[in-house]
Motif scaffolding. Structure first.
Motif, mmCIF file in Angstrom:
data_model
loop_
_atom_site.group_PDB
_atom_site.id
_atom_site.type_symbol
_atom_site.label_atom_id
_atom_site.label_comp_id
_atom_site.label_asym_id
_atom_site.label_seq_id
_atom_site.Cartn_x
_atom_site.Cartn_y
_atom_site.Cartn_z
ATOM 1 N N UNK A 183 1.065 -1.192 -0.008
ATOM 2 C CA UNK A 183 0.008 -0.092 -0.027
ATOM 3 C C UNK A 183 1.060 1.068 0.054
ATOM 4 N N UNK A 184 1.284 1.667 -1.088
ATOM 5 C CA UNK A 184 2.169 2.842 -1.364
ATOM 6 C C UNK A 184 1.524 4.309 -1.116
ATOM 7 N N UNK A 185 2.544 5.267 -0.606
ATOM 8 C CA UNK A 185 2.123 6.515 -0.412
ATOM 9 C C UNK A 185 1.731 7.182 -1.892
ATOM 10 N N UNK A 186 1.194 8.134 -1.989
ATOM 11 C CA UNK A 186 0.906 8.641 -3.239
ATOM 12 C C UNK A 186 2.037 9.103 -4.016
ATOM 13 N N UNK A 187 3.117 9.531 -3.315
ATOM 14 C CA UNK A 187 4.640 10.093 -4.058
ATOM 15 C C UNK A 187 5.144 8.464 -4.453
ATOM 16 N N UNK A 188 5.329 7.567 -3.737
ATOM 17 C CA UNK A 188 5.731 6.200 -4.245
ATOM 18 C C UNK A 188 5.067 5.771 -5.218
ATOM 19 N N UNK A 211 9.274 -2.242 1.090
ATOM 20 C CA UNK A 211 9.322 -1.421 2.193
ATOM 21 C C UNK A 211 8.979 -0.110 1.738
ATOM 22 N N UNK A 212 8.010 -0.109 0.696
ATOM 23 C CA UNK A 212 7.438 1.162 0.191
ATOM 24 C C UNK A 212 8.525 1.848 -0.598
ATOM 25 N N UNK A 213 9.550 1.420 -1.063
ATOM 26 C CA UNK A 213 10.520 2.072 -1.952
ATOM 27 C C UNK A 213 10.680 1.339 -2.974
ATOM 28 N N UNK A 214 10.912 2.140 -4.142
ATOM 29 C CA UNK A 214 11.034 1.505 -5.428
ATOM 30 C C UNK A 214 12.637 1.294 -5.901
ATOM 31 N N UNK A 215 12.372 0.049 -6.468
ATOM 32 C CA UNK A 215 13.817 -0.621 -6.669
ATOM 33 C C UNK A 215 13.969 -0.831 -8.177
ATOM 34 N N UNK A 229 13.915 9.840 -6.503
ATOM 35 C CA UNK A 229 13.353 11.129 -6.920
ATOM 36 C C UNK A 229 13.061 10.650 -8.648
ATOM 37 N N UNK A 230 12.281 11.440 -9.281
ATOM 38 C CA UNK A 230 11.615 11.425 -10.447
ATOM 39 C C UNK A 230 13.142 11.870 -11.442
#
Length: 240
Positions: A183-188, A211-215, A229-230
């Motif tokens: 369940x990601x945050x809007x930013x993630x 863990x909610x981070x993008x890999x 970051x984008x």
């Protein structure tokens, strides 16, 4: 007669010289005033430059503080979702499901992927608003470890059943694929979408969240890249 004419000419010359001297004095005075004005404007310009520089420094400091606050807020939001899962594209028989319907649906899914989950393991459950028939169920568990176990079991299930992956028929709905993820945050969530698009365009083999981070990972033996970051998705830092 000659003397009178000479005196008259000398008088005219004297008058002309006096006029020239007066004009020259006025020009010099005007030039002095102009120089004073230029000097004043120069000092004023330097003062304005100093003020602008000071304002830019304050603005930069403010932007840095805002960025830190946003990063801290994002971190808190991500941690609050650390034990929460999303069950996406669920097709339920009941178009207006209650909490019990949602619990029944996720329980069926847990059984299908062979994970032991009791109702006491679930802290909260609800569905997100949707304009389609596919429902997204948010399920907050009491354990991060259990969340990780469920995600791994879901991957293993689909890996074992390539031709018969997890479908909504398990919960009594139509045959549409079910997806389980963090369940990601809007930013993630946005970052994950952009990362997937980037991975397709740049032929990255892996793109996932942990863990909610993008890999990202280019291939099996390449360096793991954490996307924060984008800007990383358009620069050289993600090309490892």
């Amino acid at each position: 007669m000659w003397r009178q004419e000479t005196d008259s000419k000398l008088s005219d010359i004297k008058t002309s010289v006096e006029d020239l001297l007066r004009q020259n004095t006025e020009i010099l005075s005007s030039q002095s005033e102009t120089e004073k004005s230029i000097e004043f404007l120069s000092l004023r310009y330097d003062d304005l430059l100093q003020q602008i520089g000071s304002q830019q420094m304050r603005t930069q400091a403010l932007l840095e503080r805002v960025a830190k606050v946003e990063a801290a807020t994002e971190d808190i939001d991500r941690r609050s979702r650390s034990s929460t899962l999303e069950f996406r594209n669920i097709r339920l028989p009941n178009k207006t499901p209650c909490v019990e319907d949602l619990l029944t649906a996720v329980t069926c899914i847990f059984k299908a992927i062979s994970v032991d989950v009791n109702k006491s393991d679930i802290y909260d459950i609800y569905k997100l608003p949707s304009r389609s028939d596919g429902v997204t169920i948010v399920c907050r568990l009491n354990s991060v470890l259990l969340k990780v176990k469920i995600l791994q079991a879901f991957k293993d299930y689909n890996r074992r059943n390539i031709n018969n992956k997890l479908y909504s028929t398990i919960v009594g709905g139509s045959q549409h694929p079910v997806y389980i993820g963090e369940h990601l945050t809007p930013q993630s969530r946005r970052l994950f979408y952009l990362a997937r698009e980037y991975a397709k365009a740049e032929n990255y083999k892996y793109c996932w969240t942990s863990g909610g981070r993008v890999m990202l990972r280019k291939a099996d033996n390449t360096k793991l890249v954490m996307v924060t970051s984008e800007g990383q998705l358009s620069g050289p830092q993600s090309k490892n």
